[in-house]
Design an enzyme around this catalytic site. Structure first.
Site, mmCIF file in Angstrom:
data_model
loop_
_atom_site.group_PDB
_atom_site.id
_atom_site.type_symbol
_atom_site.label_atom_id
_atom_site.label_comp_id
_atom_site.label_asym_id
_atom_site.label_seq_id
_atom_site.Cartn_x
_atom_site.Cartn_y
_atom_site.Cartn_z
ATOM 1 C CD GLU A 163 30.359 29.344 31.504
ATOM 2 O OE1 GLU A 163 31.505 30.133 31.701
ATOM 3 O OE2 GLU A 163 30.108 28.538 30.910
ATOM 4 C CG HIS B 21 37.547 43.208 50.333
ATOM 5 N ND1 HIS B 21 37.017 42.150 50.953
ATOM 6 C CD2 HIS B 21 37.328 43.993 51.365
ATOM 7 C CE1 HIS B 21 36.223 42.297 52.030
ATOM 8 N NE2 HIS B 21 36.465 43.361 52.446
ATOM 9 C CD GLU C 271 40.504 45.109 55.340
ATOM 10 O OE1 GLU C 271 41.624 44.409 55.607
ATOM 11 O OE2 GLU C 271 39.615 44.900 55.972
ATOM 12 C CG HIS D 252 34.903 40.858 56.017
ATOM 13 N ND1 HIS D 252 35.564 41.539 57.195
ATOM 14 C CD2 HIS D 252 34.786 41.737 55.100
ATOM 15 C CE1 HIS D 252 35.808 42.980 56.453
ATOM 16 N NE2 HIS D 252 35.413 42.867 55.310
ATOM 17 C CG HIS E 275 31.479 43.734 52.513
ATOM 18 N ND1 HIS E 275 31.312 44.943 53.027
ATOM 19 C CD2 HIS E 275 33.016 43.445 52.466
ATOM 20 C CE1 HIS E 275 32.461 45.263 53.736
ATOM 21 N NE2 HIS E 275 33.399 44.452 53.407
HETATM 22 P P1 13P Z 1 37.961 50.797 54.010
HETATM 23 O O1 13P Z 1 36.966 51.881 54.070
HETATM 24 O O2 13P Z 1 39.268 51.056 55.144
HETATM 25 O O3 13P Z 1 38.600 50.466 52.689
HETATM 26 O O4 13P Z 1 37.354 49.470 54.716
HETATM 27 C C1 13P Z 1 36.416 48.752 54.132
HETATM 28 C C2 13P Z 1 36.090 47.360 54.202
HETATM 29 O O5 13P Z 1 35.646 46.750 53.365
HETATM 30 C C3 13P Z 1 36.900 46.672 55.237
HETATM 31 O O6 13P Z 1 37.216 45.319 54.980
HETATM 32 ZN ZN ZN Z 2 35.589 44.418 53.875
#
Ligand code: 13P
Ligand code: ZN
Length: 271
Positions: free
Chosen positions: A169, A139, A116, A210, A141
């Site tokens: 908040e 980033h 990413e 995602h 999840h």
């Molecule tokens: P990477 O292992 O390449 O960092 O990818 C993980 C991910 O969250 C892809 O969106």
């Molecule tokens: Zn991801």
């Protein structure tokens, strides 16, 4: 030369990745972080003239030439970063052509930066253009944020309003609201460009089905942004199917904005 294991930036990213793993935000290799470092600080630990290898990034980031980042490795597990940072992280400098990364430390097993990287570097460029203090793009999840993208309208105003109304908040922490992208193929320059476009106006961008991107001046601030969205999304997921007896009104949001002197998205209120 000081020992890099003692570098504050290394300790910080190790503790951030461990915390994120333990919160369930980063299963397997899920998630990635890029953290822009100060050249003088890095020079205390590394010889900046010693490039281990060069890695093409696949896109041009002229605005970031010479900038140094510590970045999680692709395919690497957040769970493992703290116990083996040199394998799971790398320190890269964007070379003079803007399209090559010079590896200064890390990715010991021959690995490379996150898939990413386009979304990260392009987002750094966007955030720096509006906030010269920005240093981190993160980033991950997180469960409830992700679950919410399955059942809530994925439109920025509607989603932001819902999150603001889950807990007091929310508007205080993210008055600028949430940017939203539809489902897209990840790890591409296209999703990188789309994320960076949203990052010009928001420090938070949700990728439908995602995960989430956050940006901030340090790891704590960025972590806190994502943590607050996730908490609000959790409130939503715990109560969306139940009759609502109490809710934060638009008038309440205005009162909060006054109290905390917020520069918020006024067009997101129905007042
Ligand atoms: P990477 O292992 O390449 O960092 O990818 C993980 C991910 O969250 C892809 O969106
Ligand atoms: Zn991801």
């Amino acid at each position: 030369m000081k020992n890099i294991s003692d570098a504050p930036f290394l300790k910080e990213i190790c503790s951030a990745t461990s915390n994120m793993y333990r919160l369930g935000w980063d299963e397997r290799n899920g998630g990635n972080i890029s953290y822009m470092l100060n050249e003088n600080e890095v020079a205390e630990y590394l010889d900046l003239d010693k490039v281990i290898r060069t890695i093409p990034t696949g896109f041009e980031a002229k605005e970031l030439i010479g900038r140094i980042f510590i970045v999680t490795g692709t395919g690497k597990y957040f769970k493992n970063v703290e116990k083996d940072p040199e394998n799971n992280l790398g320190i890269i400098r964007i070379a003079k052509d803007g399209a090559t990364a010079e590896l200064l430390w890390g990715y010991n097993d021959g690995g490379q930066f996150t898939s990413e990287l386009p979304a990260h570097l392009m987002s750094h460029i966007s955030r720096l253009s509006v906030d010269s203090e920005n240093r981190v793009v993160m980033h991950c999840h997180p469960d409830y944020t992700l679950a919410m993208t399955q059942i809530h309208e994925m439109e920025e105003r509607a989603l932001t309003r819902t999150l603001w109304k889950q807990m007091t908040e929310s508007i205080v922490v993210f008055p600028d609201g949430i940017g939203v992208l539809p489902w897209m193929v990840c790890g591409t320059n296209e999703i990188g460009k789309a994320t960076a476009e949203k990052m010009k106006k928001h420090r938070l961008v949700i990728w439908t089905l995602h995960g989430i991107y956050g940006a901030g001046k340090d790891l704590d601030e960025t972590f806190g942004l994502i943590e607050t969205v996730e908490k609000a999304a959790k409130q939503y997921m715990l109560t969306a199917h139940l009759p609502k007896l109490n809710t934060i009104t638009d008038e309440n949001l205005v009162a909060l904005a006054k109290r905390f002197n917020l520069d918020y998205r006024k067009d997101y209120l129905d007042i």
